[in-house]
Design an enzyme around this catalytic site. Structure first.
Site, PDB file in Angstrom:
ATOM      1  N   THR A 121      14.590  -5.594   0.395  1.00 45.10           N
ATOM      2  CA  THR A 121      13.789  -4.517  -0.050  1.00 45.10           C
ATOM      3  C   THR A 121      14.117  -3.853  -1.302  1.00 45.10           C
ATOM      4  O   THR A 121      13.513  -3.380  -1.862  1.00 45.10           O
ATOM      5  CB  THR A 121      14.138  -3.318   1.025  1.00 45.10           C
ATOM      6  OG1 THR A 121      15.320  -3.140   1.224  1.00 45.10           O
ATOM      7  CG2 THR A 121      13.287  -3.769   2.576  1.00 45.10           C
ATOM      8  N   LYS A 122      15.482  -4.281  -1.871  1.00 43.60           N
ATOM      9  CA  LYS A 122      16.052  -3.981  -3.073  1.00 43.60           C
ATOM     10  C   LYS A 122      16.875  -5.005  -3.763  1.00 43.60           C
ATOM     11  O   LYS A 122      16.970  -5.938  -3.263  1.00 43.60           O
ATOM     12  CB  LYS A 122      17.346  -2.907  -2.682  1.00 43.60           C
ATOM     13  CG  LYS A 122      16.919  -1.510  -1.862  1.00 43.60           C
ATOM     14  CD  LYS A 122      17.897  -0.625  -1.822  1.00 43.60           C
ATOM     15  CE  LYS A 122      17.477   0.710  -1.036  1.00 43.60           C
ATOM     16  NZ  LYS A 122      18.639   1.697  -0.606  1.00 43.60           N
ATOM     17  N   LYS A 142      28.872 -10.966   1.274  1.00 45.38           N
ATOM     18  CA  LYS A 142      29.872 -11.229   0.460  1.00 45.38           C
ATOM     19  C   LYS A 142      29.634 -11.594  -0.884  1.00 45.38           C
ATOM     20  O   LYS A 142      28.383 -11.588  -1.069  1.00 45.38           O
ATOM     21  CB  LYS A 142      30.682 -12.456   1.364  1.00 45.38           C
ATOM     22  CG  LYS A 142      30.150 -13.678   1.280  1.00 45.38           C
ATOM     23  CD  LYS A 142      30.927 -14.578   1.726  1.00 45.38           C
ATOM     24  CE  LYS A 142      30.167 -15.945   1.680  1.00 45.38           C
ATOM     25  NZ  LYS A 142      31.017 -16.926   2.284  1.00 45.38           N
ATOM     26  N   HIS A 161       0.598  -1.281  -0.119  1.00 44.10           N
ATOM     27  CA  HIS A 161       0.084   0.027  -0.017  1.00 44.10           C
ATOM     28  C   HIS A 161       0.967   1.086  -0.105  1.00 44.10           C
ATOM     29  O   HIS A 161       2.048   1.379   0.653  1.00 44.10           O
ATOM     30  CB  HIS A 161      -0.861  -0.071   1.223  1.00 44.10           C
ATOM     31  CG  HIS A 161      -1.926  -1.097   1.109  1.00 44.10           C
ATOM     32  ND1 HIS A 161      -3.206  -0.959   0.618  1.00 44.10           N
ATOM     33  CD2 HIS A 161      -1.901  -2.426   1.877  1.00 44.10           C
ATOM     34  CE1 HIS A 161      -3.622  -2.349   0.762  1.00 44.10           C
ATOM     35  NE2 HIS A 161      -3.066  -3.029   1.578  1.00 44.10           N
ATOM     36  N   ARG A 166      21.352  -6.596   3.362  1.00 39.52           N
ATOM     37  CA  ARG A 166      22.662  -5.937   2.996  1.00 39.52           C
ATOM     38  C   ARG A 166      23.715  -7.007   2.748  1.00 39.52           C
ATOM     39  O   ARG A 166      23.779  -8.148   3.089  1.00 39.52           O
ATOM     40  CB  ARG A 166      23.247  -5.182   4.297  1.00 39.52           C
ATOM     41  CG  ARG A 166      22.263  -4.311   4.763  1.00 39.52           C
ATOM     42  CD  ARG A 166      23.057  -3.181   5.776  1.00 39.52           C
ATOM     43  NE  ARG A 166      22.250  -2.417   6.633  1.00 39.52           N
ATOM     44  CZ  ARG A 166      21.818  -1.341   6.054  1.00 39.52           C
ATOM     45  NH1 ARG A 166      21.779  -0.963   5.053  1.00 39.52           N
ATOM     46  NH2 ARG A 166      20.752  -0.869   6.948  1.00 39.52           N
TER      47      ARG A 166
END
Length: 637
Positions: free
Chosen positions: A587-588, A605, A540, A602
């Site tokens: 999220t990315k 390696k 949303h 994140r």
């Protein structure tokens, strides 16, 4: 060159070819009847039909090799293309001229003239004409070899135009010789000389082109012929079937009705095949594009091209068929300029036959262009043989109308066969694909040895598990999920549209996985999604007062691993070979071969190993029982 431009050029080149065919068919009838008379023309039609059987000597290699070259061209495999091309050239030459020599010996030593009841041609002219016509067919197969070289560089329209230009000059030479009052032998020699000259020009054009394919024997190998042999032999069923159903029907009418019946049947069949010629112009232009698309593994484009072919061909075909139905006899009288005793029923039967042919031709083209024509080829041959038998029986009982009924019935059977074969091949049941893969790649220890009993014991014990996997996949595919072979989907929860889920080959999706299918989720090959993972394609907009719905697809590329309880948010792409650590929230997008973890995820390696070839699902007991674990995949007898 854009695909639309190639198709338009292809339609133009094939249109020119069909115009040449129509010119030959339409103009030849009145010219030859005027010069030779009805009976002598009927003998020429029957005599020129006999050499068509020599086409069988190339055992379908030219067509199959052309399709393979077009598909390999998309992969830029020039070395493999050259090997296939030269191997095909050597094989076609050896077989066709060998068969030609054998047939020439038979013709010179046996009285074939009396077998076909030719009354107006002497024995020597009959034999020599037949041999020269056979030589002409052998040289036309050389033309086909030159043609496929241009298809590999996406210049198929040029090759088609040049090939049909040779046919046009061949016919012009034959027409001039006929009008000069010469006999069958002179016509055959004139046609063969033009064909020889045209092939020499074709060879020069190939040498000066940018094609990597050259005539020669350096790269020829029987190994490549062996690879093409199965689809090539299947391709041979089509010319054999056409010979039975078309030239064979002419010979039946000639034997049972006489040369006058041959003339009427040939005129009607030629006239009613005009809409087929129009459809063929379009289909042959799209044929190479289907090969290119399939070479890129783009099955969706193949289906779209087939649908377009059918819509265009059916529209033009329906218009022309209506014209033939209502104005056929009048147009034939104008065309032939000779009074004919018409047979309206026969004309209607052949018109209906032509329209049915237009319906199924695109299905046949799709199978031929991708070398997936084995099943339909066998059915085509069986149905053609049946039409030959029925044609003899019906013609004997009903005269010319019997021949019309036979070809109409055969055409209906061909339409049904082409449609169901196409539907099976291009809309496959994924379970059939999985079973076929297991059978093809199964471990094959020596029979009745300890390893053989052990392997089959595993297969029996794990049969229930295999059935459960196949049943689960079958149920999901019925709902619209696209699943590749050997992929396993556990007890996953699917919300949204199942059609938005695309799973590649040899993937694993564990239990209690939540898939929000409000947008596409695409999994490549050999992807692993462990238990408890969540893949969300919708959320949303927190900045919208109406809390509007936002959607974005998720893409997980080959060999990616999504570990237990991870969450992938909308719009994320997980690159090839990437690893998402357990419990991560991504999220990315993650670049290829990176290892990420955490909330938000994140980079931890980068993987050093980038040549990935593992097949994780092979470790599952139901699959391992058939194909073995990775280290034993290469076991053979």
């Amino acid at each position: 060159m854009p695909i639309k431009r190639r198709i338009i050029q292809g339609i133009g080149a094939n249109g020119f070819g069909q115009a040449v065919t129509l010119l030959i068919q339409i103009a030849s009838v009145p010219i030859m009847i005027h010069a030779w008379g009805v009976e002598l023309y009927g003998e020429w039609v029957a005599l020129s039909a006999l050499p068509a059987y020599l086409v069988l000597s190339n055992i379908g290699l030219t067509s199959t090799a052309g399709n393979s070259l077009a598909m390999l061209a998309e992969k830029d495999d020039a070395q493999h293309m050259q090997e296939i091309y030269q191997s095909t050239w050597v094989m076609v030459n050896a077989v066709s001229f060998g068969v030609l020599a054998l047939l020439a010996a038979i013709i010179l030593n046996f009285n074939l003239k009396s077998l076909f009841d030719f009354k107006l041609t002497n024995n020597l002219d009959f034999n020599l004409t037949l041999i020269v016509l056979l030589l002409n067919v052998a040289m036309s197969m050389q033309t086909g070899i030159f043609e496929i070289a241009f298809r590999a560089i996406k210049k198929n329209p040029i090759a088609i135009f040049f090939s049909n230009l040779i046919r046009l000059f061949e016919w012009i030479a034959a027409t001039i010789i006929v009008l000069l009052g010469e006999n069958f032998l002179a016509v055959a020699i004139g046609m063969s000389l033009i064909r020889l000259l045209g092939n020499i020009c074709f060879w020069i054009a190939l040498q000066n082109s940018r094609s990597p394919l050259k005539i020669g024997i350096r790269y020829a190998s029987f190994k490549h012929i062996k690879q093409l042999l199965r689809p090539a032999i299947a391709s041979m069923c089509f010319p054999l079937g056409l010979s039975l159903s078309m030239q064979g029907m002419i010979l039946i009418v000639s034997s049972l009705v006489g040369s006058t019946g041959v003339t009427l049947f040939t005129i009607y069949r030629t006239f009613t095949r005009v809409p087929i010629q129009l459809a063929t112009s379009i289909n042959q232009a799209i044929w190479p594009e289907i090969s290119y698309a399939y070479g890129n593994d783009d099955t969706a484009s193949v289906k779209k091209l087939v649908i377009r072919m059918q819509l265009i061909c059916a529209t033009f075909g329906a218009i022309v068929v209506c014209v033939i139905y209502f104005m056929g006899e009048s147009l034939i009288d104008i065309w032939t300029s000779t009074p004919l005793q018409h047979n309206q029923l026969l004309l209607n039967l052949l018109t209906a036959t032509a329209f049915i042919h237009i319906f199924w031709q695109p299905f046949w083209v799709a199978q031929m262009a991708t070398n997936k024509h084995l099943q339909f080829a066998l059915l085509f041959l069986i149905i053609s043989a049946l039409s030959f038998i029925l044609g003899w029986f019906f013609t004997e009982q009903l005269g010319l109308n019997g021949a019309g009924y036979a070809v109409l019935f055969a055409e209906f059977l061909l339409a049904m066969s082409a449609y169901f074969c196409y539907r099976y091949l291009f809309k496959p049941n994924q379970q059939n694909g999985c079973i076929a893969y297991l059978i093809k790649h199964r471990i094959k220890p020596k029979r009745f040895t300890y390893p053989w009993y052990k392997v089959w014991a595993k297969r029996v014990v794990n049969f229930k598990g295999l059935c459960q996997i196949l049943w689960r996949n079958f149920c999901l595919s019925r709902k619209g999920v696209k699943i590749g072979y050997l992929s396993v989907i556990g007890d996953a929860e699917l919300n949204g549209s199942p059609a938005n889920l695309v799973v590649g080959n040899e993937c694993f999706i564990g239990s209690h996985v939540h898939l929000a299918l409000y947008e596409k989720i695409n999994l490549g090959n050999n992807v692993v999604v462990n238990d408890g993972c969540v893949l969300l394609t919708a959320s949303h907009d927190v900045n919208c007062p109406n809390w509007s719905h936002v959607k974005a697809p998720i893409v997980i590329e080959d060999y990616a691993w999504i570990a237990t309880n991870s969450m992938i948010l909308p719009g994320v792409t997980i690159g090839k070979g990437a690893v998402v650590g357990a419990g991560s929230v991504v999220t990315k997008s993650v670049p290829p071969y990176q290892v990420v973890a955490g909330n938000p995820a994140r980079m931890v390696k980068e993987r050093t190993l980038k040549e990935l070839s593992h097949a994780t699902v092979h470790w599952l007991a139901p699959f391992e029982a058939w194909v073995g674990i990775p280290k034993t995949q290469n076991q053979t007898n």
